[in-house]
Design an enzyme around this catalytic site. Structure first.
Site, PDB file in Angstrom:
ATOM      1  CE1 TYR A 135      -4.337   1.575   1.051  1.00 15.35           C
ATOM      2  CE2 TYR A 135      -2.718   3.238   2.368  1.00 15.35           C
ATOM      3  CZ  TYR A 135      -3.888   2.840   1.640  1.00 15.35           C
ATOM      4  OH  TYR A 135      -4.802   3.870   1.684  1.00 15.35           O
ATOM      5  CD  GLN A 137      -2.624   6.990   2.118  1.00 15.59           C
ATOM      6  OE1 GLN A 137      -3.503   6.556   1.632  1.00 15.59           O
ATOM      7  NE2 GLN A 137      -2.428   7.875   3.204  1.00 15.59           N
ATOM      8  CB  THR A 138       3.703   7.348   3.744  1.00 18.38           C
ATOM      9  OG1 THR A 138       2.499   6.862   4.636  1.00 18.38           O
ATOM     10  CG2 THR A 138       4.568   8.202   4.512  1.00 18.38           C
ATOM     11  CB  SER A 144      -0.513  13.068   8.947  1.00 22.49           C
ATOM     12  OG  SER A 144      -0.008  12.023   9.864  1.00 22.49           O
ATOM     13  N   GLY A 177       5.486  -1.022   4.082  1.00 21.51           N
ATOM     14  CA  GLY A 177       5.640  -2.434   4.433  1.00 21.51           C
ATOM     15  C   GLY A 177       5.680  -3.446   3.374  1.00 21.51           C
ATOM     16  NE  ARG A 333       6.285   2.850  38.214  1.00 21.41           N
ATOM     17  CZ  ARG A 333       7.360   2.387  38.368  1.00 21.41           C
ATOM     18  NH1 ARG A 333       8.067   2.208  39.358  1.00 21.41           N
ATOM     19  NH2 ARG A 333       8.271   2.493  37.230  1.00 21.41           N
ATOM     20  N   GLY A 401      15.867  -3.767  36.560  1.00 17.95           N
ATOM     21  CA  GLY A 401      17.009  -4.020  35.423  1.00 17.95           C
ATOM     22  C   GLY A 401      16.688  -5.084  34.403  1.00 17.95           C
ATOM     23  CD  GLU A 424      -4.650   3.129   8.588  1.00 18.02           C
ATOM     24  OE1 GLU A 424      -5.427   3.883   8.706  1.00 18.02           O
ATOM     25  OE2 GLU A 424      -3.943   2.796   7.566  1.00 18.02           O
ATOM     26  CG  ASP A 426       0.938  12.332  14.560  1.00 16.74           C
ATOM     27  OD1 ASP A 426       2.099  12.073  14.760  1.00 16.74           O
ATOM     28  OD2 ASP A 426       0.384  13.231  15.230  1.00 16.74           O
TER      29      ASP A 426
END
Length: 664
Positions: A135, A137-138, A144, A177, A333, A401, A424, A426
């Site tokens: 594909y 496009q970019t 974007s 890709g 967290r 670590g 798809e 930003d």
């Protein structure tokens, strides 16, 4: 022989039926069985081993990817897998490859934008993989901003062909890709020029390489764009660069479902509404939200299991040290990320429903819900991918670590996931699109246009502007309506405030630029409201299984109150809640963490991730972490020899102080 389960004592604490929650997470019993079956198929096949990826160099890694893709295709055919099963198989192989773009972008583009004749010609070839597509496009200079693409497709009426051309360096296609080394064809997006007129960006099917010797066709320059972040991660993918030097293709290779160019070179729109294109976008973004929940759940699973295995400090007279998961700082967290994984899962289920609903409406020429659905999927794509990328990195830190070792599985998971914040759409650009939609919705309220779907609450602006939370005790925050109202009031007031500030500008676009940071925050508040309310809606359904619903209720409260705590400034400054109510929310949050603690291991078991998929020494199901870390270390290529290359040449002269005569 099955080893010892070092986490059995944790699993025995669970206050709910893990198998029932597995079904809720998977979506249905059938889905769980399917996932489980395909996951085992991949995990038990030595060809799909993953533990050596990080030590392969780029060429070996790429060849290894091609081998796995070919083997997967052979398996798909041998086992006669359905499209859904084949898709699952590729997911569990868990290695970015050209097949992702072929099935995920090239085929859907032809299905969505090709005419019936075009589909009849190209889809059988693509479905049998007799051609492999990507594909394109970019470009090097535009991502974007699709309207800014520079590649041109000029119609030549003499020969009935389009001439595809890259007029500048920045018009080179960059990033697709599968393009670098594999694809034989591409859907190329280019500015359509007919009769000297620029008709905007359209898609074209262009052959790139010979089907005989795989060499690029004349006029085509194509290659790989180089190493990316991480060791293996996305480096198994041949992201490519492509430029065209006046490449000719037949006129019927323009994707013509929505607009056509006639033999005479006339540009015409078909009766098919343009809006149908948006259906595909809603679908792709819904899939991205589902992937976010999966990626985050993998990281959380690793961090939770390791936090239960790892012990540090707190031993009295030589007794056992404290499990890291028992520290409140670790819980504060980790548990919100666990809750977020479930929240994103349920909002992605709802998005699946939304996609079906929008598609049915579009087919009936009802476009009323489209702008809202479009804004909604854009916002949720942005919110979930940002939170997931940040969450994976937080999980790595939660593993101390050892989380920094590639064998922990977390650095690679982060490196492979983080591009989702950009592709798809930003994430900041997407939130600005949501903000535009919200400002527009608010501006139309006066004209009696009712907001729909996730923006419906904006119809109650008067009520929400008067709203004052009536929370007096910490447990009041457990009531769903109390939470929803606070989130609605915050989102409504932030969006109204920014809309009012916008109206002070004589030039709205200038205002939009100036206030863009505020607009992004207001849009994010709206998106968080959607996720919270969809989690709450999920809990209004019948959820079977002993204790399952209670666990999800706790996680839902944690998700909402964690957001409230994190964005307390918003809630206080908009006056949606007062300071005391904020403190009570925090107090409840602390007690909810204690409720999750005995169930934590079972809650991540419910994701049902195989050790193969996690690919982590720290996140093993059996908790046998240290022998595994030790074993992995010795597998590193640097340990192939006791005295590696370079020691005698460079280090020994230093030790012998002979540097003067050494030839470096």
């Amino acid at each position: 022989m099955a080893g010892v389960d070092y986490l059995a004592f944790e699993r025995n604490k669970a206050q709910f039926d893990v198998n029932e929650l597995k079904i809720v997470w998977a979506g249905s019993r059938e889905e769980l069985e399917l996932t489980d079956r395909i996951s085992r198929l991949v995990a038990n096949d030595p060809v799909f081993r993953k533990d050596d990826r990080a030590s392969l160099d780029r060429k070996e890694l790429f060849k290894n990817t091609l081998r796995k893709a070919a083997y997967a295709w052979k398996k798909i055919i041998e086992l006669r897998l359905t499209e859904k099963e084949a898709n699952k198989l590729r997911t569990f192989v868990d290695q970015p490859a050209f097949t992702d773009l072929h099935w995920g972008m090239f085929v859907p583009a032809i299905k969505g934008q090709g005419t019936d004749e075009q589909q009849a010609k190209w889809l059988p070839l693509a479905n049998k993989m007799q051609i492999i597509g990507c594909y394109a496009q970019t470009e090097l200079g535009h991502g974007s901003n699709v309207q800014g693409l520079e590649t041109t497709a000029t119609f030549d009426p003499q020969t009935d062909e389009f001439v595809i051309h890259s007029p500048t360096l920045t018009s080179s296609k960059w990033w697709p890709g599968g393009l670098g080394k594999v694809s034989t064809h591409a859907v190329v997006y280019a500015r359509l020029i007919t009769d000297g007129q620029d008709q905007g960006v359209h898609g074209f099917i262009v052959q790139l390489r010979s089907l005989d010797d795989h060499l690029p066709l004349s006029g085509i320059t194509v290659g790989d764009i180089g190493m990316k972040f991480g060791n293996a991660a996305y480096n198994s993918m041949d992201n490519g660069v492509l430029s065209f030097d006046h490449v000719r293709i037949p006129r019927n290779q323009m994707l013509m479902r929505v607009s056509q160019v006639t033999r005479e070179g006339k540009y015409v729109q078909s009766s098919v509404p343009r809006q149908l294109m948006y259906g595909t976008m809603v679908y792709v973004r819904q899939a991205i939200v589902a992937d976010a929940s999966t990626a985050l759940s993998r990281a959380v699973c690793i961090a939770t299991r390791y936090s239960a295995v790892r012990r540090q400090f707190g031993s009295q007279n030589g007794g056992l040290e404290t499990q890291v998961i028992d520290y409140k700082t670790q819980q504060a967290r980790l548990f919100p990320l666990l809750a977020s994984a479930y929240a994103f899962r349920f909002v992605s289920e709802w998005l699946k429903w939304l996609y079906t609903d929008v598609t049915q409406r579009l087919q009936a020429n009802d476009f009323s819900t489209l702008p809202e659905a479009h804004a909604c999927t854009a916002g949720l794509k942005s919110l979930t991918t940002t939170a997931t990328a940040d969450g994976i990195e937080e999980c790595r830190k939660l593993c101390g670590g050892h989380g920094y070792l590639t064998s922990s599985g977390l650095p690679e998971l982060f490196a492979v996931y983080v591009p989702a914040c950009t592709y798809e759409g930003d994430n900041t650009v997407l939130l600005l699109q949501v903000a535009r939609h919200l400002v527009k919705t608010i501006s139309q309220l006066g004209s009696g246009k009712q907001p729909v779907g996730t923006t419906a609450y904006l119809a109650r602006l008067e009520q929400l502007s008067q709203y004052q939370s009536d929370v007096t005790r910490a447990e009041d925050w457990l009531k769903p309506n109390v939470v929803i109202e606070a989130f609605e009031a915050r989102a409504a007031r932030m969006n109204v405030a920014v809309a009012q500030n916008l109206s002070k500008f004589s030039n709205p676009e200038e205002g939009f630029q100036e206030l863009s940071a505020d607009l992004v925050e207001a849009a994010a508040a709206h998106c968080q409201l959607i996720v919270v309310s969809k989690f709450i809606e999920k809990l209004q359904q019948d959820i079977p299984g002993k204790g399952v619903k209670q666990q999800l209720q706790v996680l839902c409260s944690i998700y909402a109150l964690f957001l409230l705590h994190k964005h307390l400034g918003d809630f206080l400054s908009t006056g949606s809640i007062n300071q005391k109510q904020g403190s009570l929310a925090n107090e409840l949050l602390r007690s909810l963490y204690s409720q999750v603690r005995p169930n934590a291991i079972a809650l991540v078991d419910a994701f049902n991730h195989s050790d193969h998929l996690l690919g982590s020494t720290l996140g093993r199901y059996d908790g046998n972490v240290y022998p595994k870390l030790y074993e992995e270390a010795w597998k590193d290529p640097l340990n192939d020899s006791v005295v590696p290359d370079g020691i005698r040449q460079y280090v020994q002269p230093i030790l012998r102080q002979q540097l003067r005569n050494a030839r470096l």
